[in-house]
Design an enzyme around this catalytic site. Structure first.
Site, short mmCIF file in Angstrom:
data_model
loop_
_atom_site.label_atom_id
_atom_site.label_comp_id
_atom_site.label_asym_id
_atom_site.label_seq_id
_atom_site.Cartn_x
_atom_site.Cartn_y
_atom_site.Cartn_z
N LYS A 1 23.15 25.38 -2.02
CA LYS A 1 24.25 24.51 -1.55
C LYS A 1 25.57 25.27 -1.49
O LYS A 1 25.91 26.01 -2.42
CB LYS A 1 24.40 23.30 -2.50
CG LYS A 1 23.08 22.60 -2.75
CD LYS A 1 23.18 21.36 -3.61
CE LYS A 1 21.80 20.92 -4.05
NZ LYS A 1 21.36 21.48 -5.34
N ALA B 1 7.36 17.28 -0.93
CA ALA B 1 8.07 16.08 -1.41
C ALA B 1 8.60 16.25 -2.84
O ALA B 1 9.56 15.60 -3.21
CB ALA B 1 7.16 14.86 -1.32
N LEU B 2 7.97 17.11 -3.62
CA LEU B 2 8.42 17.30 -5.01
C LEU B 2 8.95 18.72 -5.18
O LEU B 2 8.29 19.68 -4.76
CB LEU B 2 7.25 17.09 -5.98
CG LEU B 2 7.58 17.38 -7.44
CD1 LEU B 2 8.41 16.26 -8.07
CD2 LEU B 2 6.32 17.59 -8.26
N GLY B 3 10.11 18.83 -5.80
CA GLY B 3 10.67 20.16 -6.08
C GLY B 3 11.16 20.23 -7.52
O GLY B 3 11.25 19.22 -8.21
N TYR C 1 25.58 26.26 -9.78
CA TYR C 1 24.76 26.19 -11.00
C TYR C 1 24.81 27.52 -11.77
O TYR C 1 24.38 27.58 -12.93
CB TYR C 1 23.30 25.82 -10.68
CG TYR C 1 23.12 24.48 -9.99
CD1 TYR C 1 24.15 23.54 -9.95
CD2 TYR C 1 21.92 24.15 -9.34
CE1 TYR C 1 23.99 22.33 -9.30
CE2 TYR C 1 21.76 22.93 -8.70
CZ TYR C 1 22.80 22.03 -8.67
OH TYR C 1 22.64 20.84 -8.03
N1 LIG Z 1 23.42 17.64 -4.93
C1 LIG Z 1 23.99 17.30 -6.05
O1 LIG Z 1 25.20 17.05 -6.12
C2 LIG Z 1 23.15 17.22 -7.30
C3 LIG Z 1 23.63 16.54 -8.42
C4 LIG Z 1 22.81 16.44 -9.53
C5 LIG Z 1 21.56 17.02 -9.52
N2 LIG Z 1 21.12 17.73 -8.43
C6 LIG Z 1 19.78 18.39 -8.41
O2 LIG Z 1 18.82 17.46 -8.89
C7 LIG Z 1 18.15 18.02 -10.01
C8 LIG Z 1 17.68 16.93 -10.96
O3 LIG Z 1 18.76 16.17 -11.47
P1 LIG Z 1 19.35 16.35 -12.95
O4 LIG Z 1 19.15 17.74 -13.41
O5 LIG Z 1 20.74 15.81 -12.88
O6 LIG Z 1 18.55 15.35 -13.85
P2 LIG Z 1 17.08 14.75 -14.01
O7 LIG Z 1 16.08 15.57 -13.30
O8 LIG Z 1 17.20 13.31 -13.72
O9 LIG Z 1 16.88 14.87 -15.58
C9 LIG Z 1 16.78 16.11 -16.24
C10 LIG Z 1 16.54 15.79 -17.73
O10 LIG Z 1 15.27 15.12 -17.87
C11 LIG Z 1 14.44 15.87 -18.79
N3 LIG Z 1 13.05 15.70 -18.30
C12 LIG Z 1 12.42 16.39 -17.31
N4 LIG Z 1 11.19 15.90 -17.12
C13 LIG Z 1 11.01 14.88 -18.00
C14 LIG Z 1 9.96 13.99 -18.26
N5 LIG Z 1 8.81 14.03 -17.59
N6 LIG Z 1 10.14 13.09 -19.25
C15 LIG Z 1 11.29 13.03 -19.96
N7 LIG Z 1 12.35 13.84 -19.74
C16 LIG Z 1 12.21 14.76 -18.76
C17 LIG Z 1 14.97 17.28 -18.74
O11 LIG Z 1 14.72 17.96 -19.96
P3 LIG Z 1 13.91 19.36 -20.04
O12 LIG Z 1 14.56 20.32 -19.10
O13 LIG Z 1 14.06 19.75 -21.48
O14 LIG Z 1 12.51 19.02 -19.66
C18 LIG Z 1 16.47 17.03 -18.57
O15 LIG Z 1 17.06 16.74 -19.83
C19 LIG Z 1 19.20 18.98 -10.59
O16 LIG Z 1 18.67 19.86 -11.55
C20 LIG Z 1 19.71 19.61 -9.33
O17 LIG Z 1 18.81 20.59 -8.85
C21 LIG Z 1 21.90 17.82 -7.32
#
Ligand SMILES: NC(=O)c1ccc[n+]([C@@H]2O[C@H](COP(=O)([O-])OP(=O)(O)OC[C@H]3O[C@@H](n4cnc5c(N)ncnc54)[C@H](OP(=O)(O)O)[C@@H]3O)[C@@H](O)[C@H]2O)c1
Length: 316
Positions: free
Chosen positions: A77, A14-16, A48
Site C-alpha cells: 500500500k 480469497a484468504l490472505g 507496517y
Molecule cells: N488497509 C488498512 O488500512 C488496514 C487496516 C488494518 C488492517 N489491515 C490488514 O488487515 C490485516 C488483519 O487485520 P488486523 O491485523 O487489524 O487484525 P485481525 O486479523 O482482526 O486480528 C489479529 C489478532 O487476532 C489474533 N488471531 C489470529 N488468528 C486468530 C484466531 N484464529 N483466533 C483468535 N485470535 C486470532 C492475532 O494474534 P496472533 O498473531 O498471536 O495469532 C492478533 O492478535 C492486517 O494485519 C493488515 O494486513 C489493513
C-alpha cells in the site's frame, strides 16, 4: 482455496495473511510458515515497517522450492506521504526494494488522505495536503501508470466509502480493482458491499477478527471484543469450528476476501484450514443478525474539518 477474479482479469486468493503489527522476526517466520501451509496471498504495507522481512520470507520460500513467485498474490500500500503524483513511483520503489521483489500483484492507496511529502505521521493540521490541493484522483492516476510500467499488476484503494469511490471513478476515469476496508459483524458495511459488487470492485475485509493486538493508544477502553461475542462463540461451537474460523468463513461467504493476521503457527494453520469450509445458512444468518456496531480502526487524529474531513464525512 477459493480465488476471485478482479475487474482487470487478475485473480486473487480469497484468504490472505495480514502482516500489520507483525514484529521483527515474527513477520519473516509468519510469512514462511503461511506459504508452507498453503497461503498464496500476503497483505503488507510500507507503513507496517516490516516489508524487508516479508520479502525475505517470500524470497527464501521461492529459493527453497516451496512456491513460485507467480503463484503468490502480494499486496502493498502507498503511504499517505507519497500522494503527490511525482512521489508515487518512489513510494512503490521503496516497497519493492525493501521486499527485494520486482513487482506487486496489488498496490492500494492506503487511505484517502494525503500527508505533506516527508511526513510519515502528521503532528497537526499543517502536515496534511488539503484535498482540494491533492485530490486522490491525481494520486490514483499516477498509481495506474505503475501498472503500465509493470511494477504492479492491479491497482486499488483502501478505506474508501461509497461517495469517495464515486468521486474517484468520475474524476480519474478508472475503477479500482479492490477496496480494502474494515469488515466484520460489528462493521458489515452492507451498503458499501452492495455498491462495490455492482461496480465490480472487490472488497477485502481487514481486521476480520477485531484486531485485538492494536496498540493501546488506538483502542477505546470500552470496546467490544469481537471474538468474545456470545453469538460468535455459540455458533462456532455448534459448527464445530473456532470463533476465529467462523468470522473468516463468514467473510468469504459474503463474497469478500479476508486477511486475518497471525504470527502464531497454530493459528496460521487454523485460519487457513477454514478457507474451504462451507458455512451453514443458519450460521450466516446468525452473524448477519448481530446488531452491535463498532469500528476498531478509526484515525481520529486525522480529522480536521475544512482541511481533511470530519469523522462522519471520512467514511462516507
Ligand atoms: N488497509 C488498512 O488500512 C488496514 C487496516 C488494518 C488492517 N489491515 C490488514 O488487515 C490485516 C488483519 O487485520 P488486523 O491485523 O487489524 O487484525 P485481525 O486479523 O482482526 O486480528 C489479529 C489478532 O487476532 C489474533 N488471531 C489470529 N488468528 C486468530 C484466531 N484464529 N483466533 C483468535 N485470535 C486470532 C492475532 O494474534 P496472533 O498473531 O498471536 O495469532 C492478533 O492478535 C492486517 O494485519 C493488515 O494486513 C489493513
Amino acid at each position: 482455496m477459493k480465488t476471485v477474479t478482479l475487474n482487470d482479469g487478475n485473480t486473487m486468493p480469497a484468504l490472505g495473511l495480514g502482516t500489520w503489527k507483525s514484529r521483527e522476526g515474527d513477520a519473516y517466520r509468519a510469512v514462511k510458515e503461511a506459504l508452507r501451509v498453503g497461503y498464496r496471498h500476503i497483505d503488507g504495507a510500507w507503513i507496517y515497517q516490516n516489508e524487508e522481512e516479508v520479502g525475505r520470507g517470500i524470497r527464501e520460500s521461492i529459493q527453497e522450492g516451496v512456491v513460485e513467485r507467480g503463484d503468490i498474490f502480494l499486496t502493498s500500500k502507498l503511504w499517505n506521504s507519497f500522494h503527490a503524483p511525482e512521489s508515487v513511483e518512489a513510494g512503490c520503489r521503496e516497497t519493492l526494494n525493501a521486499l527485494g521483489l520486482e513487482y506487486l500483484d496489488l498496490y492500494l492507496m492506503h487511505w484517502p488522505v494525503a500527508f505533506r511529502s516527508g511526513k510519515k505521521m502528521p503532528q497537526g493540521p499543517d502536515d496534511f495536503w488539503p484535498l482540494s490541493e491533492m485530490p486522490v484522483a491525481k494520486t490514483f492516476e499516477a498509481m495506474v501508470k505503475l501498472r503500465d510500467q509493470g511494477l504492479v499488476k492491479s491497482v486499488g484503494v483502501s478505506n474508501f466509502g461509497v461517495s469517495r469511490l464515486e468521486q474517484l471513478i468520475s474524476e480519474s476515469g478508472h475503477t479500482p480493482a479492490v477496496n480494502q476496508v474494515e469488515l466484520h459483524p460489528y462493521n458489515p458495511q452492507n451498503e458499501l458491499l452492495a455498491y462495490c459488487q455492482e461496480k465490480g470492485i472487490y472488497l477485502t475485509a481487514y481486521s476480520p477478527l477485531g484486531s485485538s493486538d492494536r496498540p493501546a493508544s488506538m483502542k477505546a477502553s470500552d470496546e467490544p471484543p469481537l471474538l468474545d461475542n456470545p453469538i460468535v462463540k455459540d455458533i462456532a461451537a455448534e459448527e464445530g469450528i473456532t470463533p476465529g474460523q467462523l468470522l473468516i468463513a463468514w467473510a468469504i461467504d459474503r463474497g469478500t476476501s479476508v486477511i486475518p493476521k497471525s504470527v502464531n503457527p497454530s493459528r496460521i494453520a487454523e485460519n487457513f484450514a477454514i478457507a474451504s469450509h462451507t458455512l451453514s445458512s443458519k450460521a450466516r444468518a446468525a452473524l448477519d443478525g448481530i446488531d452491535t456496531r463498532f469500528r476498531y480502526v478509526e484515525p481520529k487524529d486525522w480529522f480536521f474539518p475544512g482541511i481533511t474531513y470530519t469523522g462522519e464525512s471520512f467514511w462516507a
